[in-house]
Design an enzyme around this catalytic site. Structure first.
Site, mmCIF file in Angstrom:
data_model
loop_
_atom_site.group_PDB
_atom_site.id
_atom_site.type_symbol
_atom_site.label_atom_id
_atom_site.label_comp_id
_atom_site.label_asym_id
_atom_site.label_seq_id
_atom_site.Cartn_x
_atom_site.Cartn_y
_atom_site.Cartn_z
ATOM 1 N N PHE A 79 3.675 -12.112 -6.126
ATOM 2 C CA PHE A 79 3.332 -11.105 -5.126
ATOM 3 C C PHE A 79 4.524 -10.769 -4.237
ATOM 4 O O PHE A 79 4.474 -9.783 -3.487
ATOM 5 C CB PHE A 79 2.215 -11.615 -4.208
ATOM 6 N N THR A 132 2.703 -1.806 -8.272
ATOM 7 C CA THR A 132 2.024 -0.745 -7.534
ATOM 8 C C THR A 132 1.917 0.530 -8.356
ATOM 9 O O THR A 132 2.744 0.778 -9.242
ATOM 10 C CB THR A 132 2.809 -0.443 -6.235
ATOM 11 N N ASP A 133 0.941 1.363 -8.008
ATOM 12 C CA ASP A 133 0.824 2.667 -8.667
ATOM 13 C C ASP A 133 1.912 3.636 -8.236
ATOM 14 O O ASP A 133 2.131 4.670 -8.871
ATOM 15 C CB ASP A 133 -0.557 3.288 -8.421
ATOM 16 N N GLU A 134 2.628 3.308 -7.163
ATOM 17 C CA GLU A 134 3.642 4.227 -6.651
ATOM 18 C C GLU A 134 4.829 4.394 -7.602
ATOM 19 O O GLU A 134 5.605 5.345 -7.474
ATOM 20 C CB GLU A 134 4.126 3.781 -5.275
ATOM 21 N N TYR A 158 11.187 2.153 -1.795
ATOM 22 C CA TYR A 158 10.216 1.096 -2.117
ATOM 23 C C TYR A 158 9.757 1.201 -3.561
ATOM 24 O O TYR A 158 9.848 0.243 -4.335
ATOM 25 C CB TYR A 158 9.014 1.161 -1.178
ATOM 26 N N SER A 159 9.227 2.365 -3.942
ATOM 27 C CA SER A 159 8.675 2.496 -5.298
ATOM 28 C C SER A 159 9.769 2.378 -6.356
ATOM 29 O O SER A 159 9.520 1.859 -7.450
ATOM 30 C CB SER A 159 7.912 3.812 -5.446
ATOM 31 N N LYS A 162 10.341 -1.313 -6.867
ATOM 32 C CA LYS A 162 9.258 -1.913 -7.641
ATOM 33 C C LYS A 162 9.330 -1.483 -9.104
ATOM 34 O O LYS A 162 9.055 -2.280 -10.011
ATOM 35 C CB LYS A 162 7.901 -1.547 -7.044
ATOM 36 N N ASN A 187 -3.866 1.472 -3.562
ATOM 37 C CA ASN A 187 -3.802 1.028 -2.171
ATOM 38 C C ASN A 187 -4.866 -0.024 -1.873
ATOM 39 O O ASN A 187 -6.057 0.239 -2.020
ATOM 40 C CB ASN A 187 -4.002 2.214 -1.220
ATOM 41 N N ASN A 188 -4.431 -1.189 -1.437
ATOM 42 C CA ASN A 188 -5.363 -2.251 -1.059
ATOM 43 C C ASN A 188 -5.739 -2.139 0.415
ATOM 44 O O ASN A 188 -4.964 -1.644 1.239
ATOM 45 C CB ASN A 188 -4.728 -3.621 -1.283
ATOM 46 N N PRO A 213 -2.140 8.030 14.701
ATOM 47 C CA PRO A 213 -1.177 8.955 14.096
ATOM 48 C C PRO A 213 -1.482 9.233 12.630
ATOM 49 O O PRO A 213 -1.622 8.306 11.831
ATOM 50 C CB PRO A 213 0.154 8.226 14.256
ATOM 51 N N VAL A 214 -1.584 10.507 12.297
ATOM 52 C CA VAL A 214 -1.853 10.932 10.927
ATOM 53 C C VAL A 214 -0.693 11.812 10.474
ATOM 54 O O VAL A 214 -0.384 12.826 11.111
ATOM 55 C CB VAL A 214 -3.181 11.710 10.836
#
Length: 354
Positions: A79, A132-134, A158-159, A162, A187-188, A213-214
């Site tokens: 992990f 990850t799916d990313e 990041y992606s 990975k 996404n977990n 924040p969005v």
């Protein structure tokens, strides 16, 4: 015994707790204890002899080699990773060091250990890499969900890091025969999630009376997977997955971020109404979108269901309710994480790596 790396992080600690509670083998847990690694997640195991913790880095090949040899582990579940996209945009080097170089050093240590195993020990050994799916990039509104056959098109540091680690794992199987398995999850969400990620951030900020924040218009779509379901999927892949294969793990819950925020606000309105009246939705604030923000992820999880009989037990409605309830019941945990008190506790109890 199994060897879990990154087992004090969000998904890793949930997996360790789940594994021990299921009465399976003992767990050797290695974690570097960076900002998102929190031993308080594992406090319920303090007196449990079936869980052993070592503070250390997967990039420390000598340490990993010694632990593998000493404990004669039969499986490694990896992990350990830097995982926050925003942080990768500002500090990409850390992600390369941990997710690429660290995975390489871990694979080298595991390859050396596995190569000297004999008979059933060698036959039964597994290395499971959690990804990850990313790595698959971004989907258009009408594109089919990611399958294991999608090409890799990572769009953030990041992606990309990975994706590189996934390629290394694959290469070690095809070149050296290392018995590997890879899972790519969506996404977990759930208990012990560090409050910089969307769902815990919304809960924590709402309760503190802060803005919610969005990014952009809030219509970025993700597939949401309850962390307990993810843990059960990993157990199943470790048990029966075909060597060298990748399994996508998703929750069949595609939802835009703004809908997630509205759902969290509605649950908080129900469970913890604001003293002055009104809705937590009034705290929603739209902010400038982050660079390179992928528009949509979606996981096609039919392969793992077809081959291994796994599918999620939670709907989004049941999972998010459990999650909000957990954060409301564990305000002390949130407060210590935000204050850094848990790091002081780590320093006191684990001043030196084992």
């Amino acid at each position: 015994m199994i060897f879990v790396t990154g087992g004090a992080g969000f998904i890793g600690s949930n997996f360790v707790l789940d594994w021990v509670s299921a009465g399976a083998e003992d767990v050797l847990n290695l974690d570097k204890l960076t900002y998102a690694g929190n031993l308080e997640n594992l406090r319920s195991l303090d007196a449990n002899s079936r869980h052993s913790f070592v503070r250390g880095d997967i990039g420390d090949q000598a340490l990993v080699e010694s632990l593998l040899a000493k404990h004669r582990v039969r499986a490694v579940v990896n992990f350990a990773a830097e995982s926050h996209v925003d942080r990768s945009i500002h500090s990409p080097g850390t992600f390369i060091d941990t997710n690429v170089v660290g995975t390489f050093r871990l694979l080298e240590a595991v390859r050396g250990y596995w190569s000297q195993l004999q008979g059933a020990e060698r036959e039964n050994f597994r290395f499971l890499h959690v990804s990850t799916d990313e790595v698959y990039g971004s989907l258009g509104p009408r594109d089919p969900a990611f399958t294991e056959e999608n090409k890799y098109e990572p769009n953030s540091p990041y992606s990309a890091s990975k994706a590189a680690s996934d390629h290394l794992v694959r290469a070690y199987h095809h070149t050296y025969g290392l018995p590997v398995l890879t899972t790519n999850c969506s996404n977990n969400y759930g208990p012990y999630h560090f409050p910089e990620k969307l769902i815990p951030l919304m809960i924590v900020n709402a309760l503190a009376g802060k803005p919610l924040p969005v990014y952009g218009d809030g219509q970025q779509i993700r597939d949401w997977l309850y962390v307990g379901d993810h843990c059960s999927a990993i157990r199943r892949v470790l048990e029966a997955g075909r060597l060298g294969e990748t399994y996508n793990v998703g929750g069949w819950n595609e939802k835009p971020n703004l809908e997630i925020v509205h759902t969290v606000c509605a649950l908080l309105d129900e469970m913890n109404p604001k003293r002055g009246g009104g809705s937590y939705r009034e705290q929603i604030t739209f902010v400038k979108d982050r660079p390179g923000h992928d528009r949509r992820y979606a996981i096609d999880a039919r392969k793992i269901e077809r081959e291994l009989g796994w599918k999620p037990a939670e709907t989004f409605e049941t999972g998010i309710r459990k999650t909000v309830q957990w954060y409301l019941a564990n305000g002390d945990w949130v407060q210590r994480v935000q204050s850094g008190a848990y790091r002081d506790w780590i320093t006191q109890h684990y001043a030196q790596p084992a």
